[in-house]
Design an enzyme around this catalytic site. Structure first.
Site, short mmCIF file in Angstrom:
data_model
loop_
_atom_site.label_atom_id
_atom_site.label_comp_id
_atom_site.label_asym_id
_atom_site.label_seq_id
_atom_site.Cartn_x
_atom_site.Cartn_y
_atom_site.Cartn_z
N ASN A 41 -0.95 -11.96 -3.81
CA ASN A 41 -2.48 -12.24 -3.10
C ASN A 41 -3.16 -13.26 -2.33
O ASN A 41 -2.55 -14.32 -3.49
CB ASN A 41 -3.07 -11.27 -4.58
CG ASN A 41 -3.46 -11.93 -5.84
OD1 ASN A 41 -2.11 -12.68 -6.37
ND2 ASN A 41 -3.69 -12.13 -6.07
N CYS A 52 -4.56 -8.59 -0.49
CA CYS A 52 -3.86 -8.28 -1.63
C CYS A 52 -2.22 -8.60 -1.39
O CYS A 52 -1.49 -8.43 -0.41
CB CYS A 52 -3.76 -6.11 -1.72
SG CYS A 52 -5.91 -6.11 -2.55
N GLU A 54 0.00 -6.48 -1.60
CA GLU A 54 0.26 -5.15 -1.05
C GLU A 54 0.75 -5.25 -0.03
O GLU A 54 1.37 -5.09 1.04
CB GLU A 54 0.98 -3.34 -1.67
CG GLU A 54 0.41 -4.23 -3.33
CD GLU A 54 -0.50 -4.29 -4.43
OE1 GLU A 54 -1.17 -3.81 -5.19
OE2 GLU A 54 -1.36 -5.64 -3.51
#
Length: 129
Positions: A41, A52, A54
């Site tokens: 992040n 983020c 991901e």
């Protein structure tokens, strides 16, 4: 036996930039061909601009040409393992609902299928074209 994808997510966590929330996240996205893409992040003083872990990993994978994925590991230091936020779930759903999502912290591991985390998702078929 060490899980290389979990290790990659934990290593990425160490590079997170989280001066505001102090909630560091590392992610490792495993493509179907075995390549692993990592992200951490990256917070911003303008909170809406925060990225983020991901989606950082997903962006790296897409830039490298990967389009199909088998597993995402999200590593945090929280009291409980944390699954991806809704925005990350939606971004990942673009590439398939059968991705296995694992959330790990120092002591625990949880696992889901992406489609179970994001039922009735919005996808390309909803565009009506």
């Amino acid at each position: 036996m060490t899980d290389a994808v979990v290790a990659a997510a934990r290593a990425a966590l160490e590079h997170a930039y989280a001066p505001y929330s102090r909630f560091r996240v590392g992610a490792a996205l495993e493509a179907d061909d075995g390549r692993v893409f990592v992200g951490a992040n990256v917070e911003n003083a303008s909170f809406g601009l925060t990225n983020c872990a991901e989606r950082v990993a997903l962006g790296a994978a897409v830039v490298a040409g990967a389009r199909t994925f088998r597993r995402l590991v999200v590593a945090t230091e929280g009291r409980a393992p944390s699954p991806p936020c809704g925005a990350c779930r939606q971004a990942l759903a673009e590439f398939g609902l059968d991705i296995i999502v694992e959330a790990v912290n120092a002591a625990e591991r949880r696992q889901w299928r992406l489609g179970d985390l994001l039922p009735d998702h919005f996808g390309p078929a909803d565009l009506g074209s």
